[in-house]
Write a protein that holds these residues in place. Structure first.
Motif, short mmCIF file in Angstrom:
data_model
loop_
_atom_site.label_atom_id
_atom_site.label_comp_id
_atom_site.label_asym_id
_atom_site.label_seq_id
_atom_site.Cartn_x
_atom_site.Cartn_y
_atom_site.Cartn_z
N UNK A 281 7.18 -10.42 -2.94
CA UNK A 281 7.45 -9.96 -1.56
C UNK A 281 7.63 -8.44 -1.56
N UNK A 282 8.41 -7.96 -2.47
CA UNK A 282 8.66 -6.53 -2.56
C UNK A 282 7.36 -5.76 -2.77
N UNK A 283 6.57 -6.29 -3.69
CA UNK A 283 5.30 -5.67 -4.04
C UNK A 283 4.36 -5.61 -2.82
N UNK A 284 4.24 -6.70 -2.10
CA UNK A 284 3.34 -6.71 -0.94
C UNK A 284 3.91 -5.86 0.20
N UNK A 285 5.21 -5.90 0.38
CA UNK A 285 5.80 -5.10 1.47
C UNK A 285 5.52 -3.62 1.23
N UNK A 286 5.61 -3.22 -0.02
CA UNK A 286 5.38 -1.81 -0.32
C UNK A 286 3.92 -1.44 -0.03
N UNK A 287 3.01 -2.29 -0.47
CA UNK A 287 1.59 -2.03 -0.23
C UNK A 287 1.29 -1.99 1.27
#
Lengths: 719, 719
Positions: A281-287
């Motif tokens: 989730x963190x990874x996609x939110x950042x992208x």
């Protein structure tokens, strides 16, 4: 004063009437809606002209030409039992072939996973093969009578929202919009170029209403073209080999397909989230935040505002997420179903304004001859207004076909009054915070990220398993409390915030909302015990802190003074079952309390537990002193005016602040008071559709009797 | 014919009337009862004279002189939270000091255990001490906000049964009988000597009725002298340092106190038993059997019979246990509460005869002026009779004060008819087995050991959490089925027995009766899947095979076609909710079905699941084909005539033997047929208190209409 802060839809060949209604309602914003495109002439007719914009769909020419860059999703087959040595699994069984298709473009042995669900072991890739023609995975040398599933990566060949509208409205051979993936190299470049081009070609609007960005919440149809799976929070359709490779690069470890499909539960927000899923989730939110920011920058450079619709392709832009503020959006608009959904919008940090789209939607299902759309409008307004009093959205609006609403003059008149009342509220509040009697922390696995969004499956839909808990959130949305959503990880990292009076933990055992295994974390459980013991208030609803361990099912059972009987302690006599004659918490109760789905087999552990409600052998409400603190138990609390009062009293009681309750308080439970000390004003609202008389208590606890018409709001100066 | 097979109590100065009633009822046995001692003159007045004998209590002189050899028990304190660095726990808090006292005779650092329940770690013995005067354990350097318990060994200074009678009947300063322990060296020797002496001093009886042997089921009172904990199966009060040392010697490893107190659940039979606990049971059963055999041998050498009362101090002599037959007892007598308790007695292997003590007990609570004791007698007889038809006890009897019953001539008359009817049944059956339409295996963690004893807490008492499942057992007790109790370990070791048609698994999730983690054993789950798939029948009641794993809650959900929603799969649409218009299983249902406590949130997994009952969003009954087999789901099944028929039909349906049902069958569900092919006789019973008309189907399925009076039994020759 009676102008502005209102957005209305318009319609085909309806400019004159649109302006007439805009005038009546004081609308300063006009938006397009549902496929209909704004005419060029609209420009300048209102201060604010909104155009809907889709970033990742609606350009089939591009999609067709770059099919390998379509969006993707992870799907799991159902469980198949092996009755022979070889097992053939039709992977598309139960899926809608017009929506998804297996991805054989990327290496299936890398991205697919066959799992023996009986042993929880991944099957060696040498032991299975895929027959593209029959769409079957053939597994050799299976263990007989074990169950197997195949997890496969699929391409999404139809945008779920368009698919839904297409099928629902019988759009026939209208092309299926194919969603392309902003993470894939060509499409990534393309979406920014397309944004520039679109702005050039659409000078008529000054606000771009993104609906929404890159990834749709999970919405999968079945082979009968009906909904099979819906998760408003689901990340399954944001995956791709490119994303997973980037994840590995960024986080330093690889995800497995299983980290996404999660035994077929697909990381429902009811699951206690794994570290892997939280990382993803963190990874996609950042992208998403980084790339959306670029789009927003383009819009800003063009001198326009950028607004996000909270829904559809909102995955990665959760407004309470870590990266959201960095995007620089001007506003967020969302649909208001009641108090909780209003606060979900109005509390969003990091934007200049929020807008609530109120009900009813101007669609033929409500606006038909013989029906009175005012009913739905009134219910919606009164339910949402109590939340609005606590924290208003900056704008309200409506959606659908304006020409339909125009045919109902009584409705047009009622909405005029709503718009005026909204502006009056907004102006009187003047950006100030109302008086709060307490600060409450809602504790679950999601905390801030899912502020006002607990227990939701599909956005604002009713489910038998959730209404009992949603009531807590809905009640809180309009209460004179400060409300914060905190996670178990927050507690572990930083302890209980200093200013919290009461922690609420509500949910079914094992869910992310109750907390499941989080309660076995020694730091978390001891921090909360200590906090309650030293004077904190705790309100547990349903199966709070529930996980079987160490002789308790409720890990806080010593604090709560109750536990739930699972059969293991039947041998222990349960003597304590006398309901108290009266109690502070139920002082306003006249009818039987509605506990919703309630609970069975909860019992008091000692004579010291105050039993507030006990029926048919089950304890349904209680309170227990624990050190200097107090813990209240409630079996369930669906939303109602009565239950709102029960929850309010429970919190004051748990916090040992019973004597602070009658401040800016109405003793008639149909009424609520909001006081804005900086504005030197207070309001009393009548949440019922009947006339009400109530005593209103001021900041010093002095009371005055007042009468309110059905649904009325009364403003007064603080003297 | 109308003589024998009946035992009656006698009373003080009541010999003449006793003989009068013996004559009327055809009683050939007379027993002493409740403290009253048989007069010498009784000798020879009946064929069978029973004297109650207590092995391990009733000799306070011995007990006083050998206090270190009193029986012992493991007790756990409640959980105490540490709010400071030092924690003081009053270990006797909540216990009854007249019943138990901490054992400081044996080394407390060896036999006691202080546990941090928050980390599940044992506290170092260096860190705690015991203050004998205040009866406090003082723990140093505790982890703050952790919860601690103390497990301590205690002496039992009052026999629980005598304590119960003493307190209930206000026996004032009558001495408290102290139980001594047959495992301790002096007492072990003593009990055999005492047996010899007693036989010498009591020539009046020819049957020694042991009530019972060495160890009482767990029965602990609280500080208010009321029941605190009761477990009819509990082994907690069979422990001692001597036993635990012998265990280590025999089994090669040491038990911890925790193996006995089990987080405060004390190995309730609802807990999935640990290997350690099963070993301990085995160990004690062997010891008890060996030593009881010596007592029985003494009795036999003296030319008398030895009989065991199934209850009170029966721990270690479970009649379905491995060592029971080796004891060589002549008979077992037990209390009959209904069909299941009757079969629990009548099916006991390895004895020459069994005897059922029927209700009502001749006590003033039933035999008071104005009350009609026939009501209870009729209900008891009719409920137990259907089980008797399947497998009769060899004798019946009554208990209490005969002088009380004597005052109720209508009752005396009714019991005469019961005694005659019993002898008629017994003679007609002639030791033959009735026709059985199916063989059913009841599957749980206990299997054979707890035959007809599932879901019991205190013997035959009603609990809200058990009646829904007890109904299954009670129904089966009188059904024309062969019934076997099988354990998961049996399945693992030997597979499903060849002759089983239907497996029944009934219970709440996680309990020993549903099976809990046993379902995660790959051998067990695959064996059962294979067996059903190849044509076996499965009936799951409540939460069968329930343990969350691999994407299922019900591990047999693919076979059952249903699963239970715990919140994790709310995102998956549940479309299947249409109840079938009619179904084989519910063909006789006219009213709403009583599912008892029922279940919430069970749902059908596919359109193939036959939904037989669905209410308020919950599936309550269904069937599903799985390969050649079939699995029926039922939410709950409390005992009733209607539910008995539902269970019978469920089994025939699950077994695919619907066409075999109408053999020796009554279509009126108030009636049941038992056919004894070797005796060339069949009986039809009316289980209701109303007149009934029914078609009776013979062995070829030919039907005849017959009428039965309330409660009537009709015998016919097989033509």
């Amino acid at each position: 004063m009676n102008k502005g802060r209102v957005t209305i839809p318009t319609d085909d060949n309806f400019i004159k009437e649109t302006m007439e209604i805009a005038e009546k309602w004081g609308a300063d914003g006009i938006r397009d809606c549902d496929g209909f495109k704004l005419p060029k002439e609209i420009k300048g007719l209102a201060e604010r002209i909104y155009s809907t914009y889709f970033v990742a769909r609606g350009d089939n020419k591009w999609a067709e030409a770059n099919k390998e860059e379509l969006q993707q999703t992870y799907l799991m087959t159902k469980h198949h039992v092996a009755s022979e040595d070889k097992l053939r699994i039709k992977i598309m069984d139960g899926y809608f072939s017009e929506q998804v298709q297996p991805d054989t473009y990327h290496d299936i042995k890398t991205w697919w996973e066959v799992i023996d669900r009986t042993t929880n072991k991944v099957v060696d890739i040498e032991l299975w093969s895929y027959d593209e023609k029959s769409q079957e995975v053939i597994i050799e040398k299976v263990d007989k009578w074990h169950e197997y599933t195949v997890t496969f990566l699929a391409y999404c060949i139809w945008d779920p929202t368009q698919m839904y509208n297409h099928i629902t409205n019988n759009w026939g051979d209208k092309p299926h919009e194919m969603p392309f993936d902003a993470r894939k190299p060509k499409s990534n470049k393309y979406i920014f170029e397309a944004m520039h081009r679109w702005l050039d070609e659409h000078p008529e609007s000054n606000i771009v209403r993104f609906t929404t960005f890159f990834y749709h919440f999970t919405l999968i149809f079945n082979d009968l073209a009906k909904e099979k799976f819906v998760d408003w929070f689901g990340y399954s359709s944001s995956v791709s080999p490119e994303a997973l490779e980037a994840f590995k690069e960024e986080k330093g470890y690889a995800l497995r397909p299983e980290d996404i499909v999660d035994e077929g539960y697909y990381n429902s927000s009811f699951r206690v989230p794994s570290r892997e899923y939280l990382d993803y989730i963190d990874f996609q939110q950042r992208f998403v935040a980084e790339n959306v920011k670029k789009l927003v920058d383009i819009v800003h450079e063009d001198g326009r505002e950028a607004m996000m619709f909270l829904g559809d392709n909102w995955i990665g832009t959760e407004p309470y997420g870590k990266y959201f503020s960095s995007i620089g959006l001007d506003g967020v608009v969302g649909s208001v179903g009641g108090g909780a959904t209003l606060r979900m919008i109005s509390d969003i940090p990091g934007v200049k304004y929020t807008e609530g789209r109120f009900l009813p939607y101007f669609f033929p299902d409500t606006f038909f001859e013989g029906n009175d759309p005012c009913m739905e409008a009134k219910e919606n307004w009164i339910t949402a207004r109590r939340a609005l009093m606590r924290k208003p959205v900056d704008r309200i609006g409506y959606g659908g076909y304006l020409s339909l609403a125009y045919k109902f003059p009584k409705f047009v008149e009622y909405i005029e009054s709503v718009c005026n009342e909204f502006r009056e509220i907004y102006d009187n509040i003047g950006g100030n915070k109302p008086y709060c009697g307490l600060k409450v922390g809602v504790l679950n696995c999601w905390g801030k990220l899912r502020t006002w969004q607990t227990h939701m499956v599909a956005h604002a839909l009713w489910y038998k398993q959730i209404y009992t808990y949603l009531g807590v959130i809905e009640s809180l949305s309009g209460m004179s409390f400060d409300v914060e959503f905190i996670s178990f990880d927050d507690i572990k990292d930083n302890g209980v915030p200093n200013d919290i009076d009461v922690i609420i933990n509500a949910g079914d055992a094992g869910t992310a909302f109750s907390g499941g295994e989080k309660w076995l974390d020694t730091e978390i459980i001891t921090t909360i015990r200590e906090w309650i013991y030293n004077g904190g208030g705790f309100v547990g609803v349903g199966e709070p802190s529930a996980v079987l361990y160490g002789g308790h099912f409720f890990q806080l059972s010593e604090a709560l003074g109750v536990d739930k009987e699972l059969g293991f302690s039947l041998s222990t006599d349960k003597y304590f079952n006398s309901e108290l004659d009266k109690h502070f918490i139920t002082a306003d109760v006249t009818d039987e309390i509605d506990f919703g789905e309630g609970q069975k087999n909860v019992y008091a552990k000692s004579k010291d537990t105050e039993i507030i409600c006990y029926k048919n052998g089950d304890l349904l409400m209680s309170s227990n002193d624990y050190g200097k603190g107090r813990a209240v138990y409630i079996a369930g609390l669906p939303y109602s005016i009565e239950n709102t009062r029960i929850l309010m009293r429970s919190c004051f009681y748990a916090a040992h602040k019973e004597d602070k309750m009658k401040i800016w308080y109405a003793d008639n439970l149909n009424c609520e008071v909001s006081a804005y000390l900086e504005s030197n004003k207070y309001a009393v609202i009548n949440n019922s559709h009947e006339k009400q008389v109530t005593f209103v208590y001021d900041g010093n606890g002095n009371k005055t009797k007042i009468e309110l018409q059905p649904g009325e709001i009364k403003w007064n100066k603080i003297s």
